[in-house]
Write an enzyme that holds these catalytic residues in place. Structure first.
Site, PDB file in Angstrom:
ATOM      1  N   ASP A  95       0.779  -1.186   0.032  1.00  0.00           N
ATOM      2  CA  ASP A  95       0.015   0.021  -0.039  1.00  0.00           C
ATOM      3  C   ASP A  95       0.866   1.107   0.086  1.00  0.00           C
ATOM      4  O   ASP A  95       0.421   2.316  -0.412  1.00  0.00           O
ATOM      5  CB  ASP A  95      -1.021   0.056   1.129  1.00  0.00           C
ATOM      6  CG  ASP A  95      -0.469   0.051   2.535  1.00  0.00           C
ATOM      7  OD1 ASP A  95       0.945  -0.155   2.620  1.00  0.00           O
ATOM      8  OD2 ASP A  95      -0.881  -0.008   3.549  1.00  0.00           O
ATOM      9  N   GLU A  96       2.219   1.297   0.343  1.00  0.00           N
ATOM     10  CA  GLU A  96       2.998   2.405   0.454  1.00  0.00           C
ATOM     11  C   GLU A  96       3.168   3.059  -0.950  1.00  0.00           C
ATOM     12  O   GLU A  96       3.636   4.058  -0.999  1.00  0.00           O
ATOM     13  CB  GLU A  96       4.330   1.992   0.995  1.00  0.00           C
ATOM     14  CG  GLU A  96       4.169   1.741   2.609  1.00  0.00           C
ATOM     15  CD  GLU A  96       5.471   1.578   3.330  1.00  0.00           C
ATOM     16  OE1 GLU A  96       6.310   2.641   3.075  1.00  0.00           O
ATOM     17  OE2 GLU A  96       5.737   0.752   4.106  1.00  0.00           O
ATOM     18  N   TYR A 108      12.111   2.665  -0.561  1.00  0.00           N
ATOM     19  CA  TYR A 108      11.679   1.254  -0.461  1.00  0.00           C
ATOM     20  C   TYR A 108      10.076   1.408  -1.625  1.00  0.00           C
ATOM     21  O   TYR A 108       9.925   0.526  -2.267  1.00  0.00           O
ATOM     22  CB  TYR A 108      11.182   0.719   0.923  1.00  0.00           C
ATOM     23  CG  TYR A 108      10.160  -0.449   0.936  1.00  0.00           C
ATOM     24  CD1 TYR A 108      10.101  -1.678   0.259  1.00  0.00           C
ATOM     25  CD2 TYR A 108       8.753  -0.229   1.570  1.00  0.00           C
ATOM     26  CE1 TYR A 108       9.135  -2.488   0.254  1.00  0.00           C
ATOM     27  CE2 TYR A 108       7.685  -0.964   1.602  1.00  0.00           C
ATOM     28  CZ  TYR A 108       7.931  -2.268   0.795  1.00  0.00           C
ATOM     29  OH  TYR A 108       7.024  -3.137   0.923  1.00  0.00           O
TER      30      TYR A 108
END
Length: 346
Positions: free
Chosen positions: A132-133, A155
């Protein structure tokens, strides 16, 4: 044994990957399950001890970035399904060494896609497990699958870049990809770099839970078996070329999370929990929350089956029963596991 499917799981010795591999091996005895994992510091051979002697499971120690090894697997194993979970995932570390995250998360995905696409055996599904990031943080609006990707840390940026690679194979070749974007997953066997096992480990050492900064950070948490159910569902019912959010409705502030774990582990009243929480300097940018909507996946029939109270109780008990699981000497190798390390690794 009549093999109905050959499934390759990358990163199958990691936290989520090991739960997925165990589920596949135990629930599908007619399937051949291959686990490709380099066995880095976040993996433990103990995660797969219960299945390492099963005839339908094969462990391959190797790097997903190694094109000779990956092509060898696809050219010889007649792989039908890929679950691509191999990734570096720790946000803080991604700021310190972004190049290693790019290598594993982006280059590794590129190597895997190319080998899978060029394989003589036609692939049924290539399921890429994202996060979800990639959406970036949001104060109020929950993201659905059509929301733009705006990653805010190295990331997440590498996961978004890998998603673009995966989707390019669908757009150009109609290669049968499916993408999932999960909220925070927790449960037994998770490495201590993640927040819940980190808090539990600190408390077991009689140390305080360390919280980065004082801003109101919160996260949605999904128990690992519910995440595995979602991956297996999109394999059977998910449409190729589509993306599916995998998120729980449960959300908790990080300070509240620390307080709950303090009460459970230290058996102290809630009013005293703050004595076991310490605020430390935050990183340059702190994402407060990542809300996502999973309506699309729910229309396929997915529901969470493990509530927070049950999942966190089970998780705390597991870490109490396995206090030395992440001791330094447990990641030396798959002792006793059936190994199929290809000569292409030389």
């Amino acid at each position: 044994m009549d093999v109905q499917r050959t499934v390759l799981v990358t990163g199958g010795s990691g936290f989520i990957g090991s739960h997925l591999v165990c589920s596949l091996v135990n629930s599908q005895p007619g399937w051949r399950v291959l686990n490709l994992d380099v066995l880095d510091d976040c993996c433990s051979p103990r995660s797969l001890e219960s299945i390492e002697d099963r005839s339908n499971y094969t462990f391959i120690q190797g790097d997903v970035c190694n094109p000779r090894l990956v092509h060898h697997i696809f050219n010889t194993a007649n792989v039908d399904v890929v679950f691509h979970l191999a990734a570096k995932t720790h946000v803080e570390s991604s700021f310190q060494c972004p190049s290693s995250f790019r290598r594993v998360n982006v280059d590794g995905t590129r190597v895997l896609l190319r080998a899978a696409h060029q394989a003589p055996h036609r692939l049924e599904r290539f399921i890429y497990v994202s996060t979800d990031e990639v959406y970036g943080p949001s104060a109020d609006q929950a993201f659905d699958e059509s929301s733009p990707m705006r990653p805010c840390n190295p990331y997440a940026a590498t996961k978004a870049a890998a998603e673009c690679l995966v989707r390019s194979y669908w757009d150009r070749f109609k290669f049968p990809i499916v993408i999932t974007r999960s909220s925070n997953v927790y449960g037994p066997r998770q490495h201590t770099e993640k927040v819940i096992p980190r808090f539990l480990t600190l408390l077991q050492m009689n140390k305080k839970c360390t919280v980065q900064g004082t801003l109101p950070q919160s996260r949605h948490f999904l128990f690992v078996s519910d995440a595995v159910d979602a991956f297996l569902l999109v394999l059977e019912r998910g449409a190729v070329g589509e993306t599916y959010n995998v998120g729980a409705s449960f959300e908790i502030a990080i300070t509240q999370l620390a307080g709950e774990l303090v009460c459970m582990v230290k058996n102290v009243p809630a009013c005293d929990a703050k004595d076991w929480v310490e605020f430390v300097p935050e990183r340059p940018r702190v994402e407060l929350r990542y809300p996502i909507r999973s309506d699309k996946l729910r229309r396929l029939g997915w529901r969470t089956r493990v509530c927070w109270a049950e999942g966190i109780r089970h998780t705390v008990k597991w870490y109490q029963d396995h206090p030395h699981f992440w001791a330094p000497d447990v990641a030396e190798g798959h002792r006793g596991a059936r190994s199929a390390v290809a000569t292409a690794t030389d």
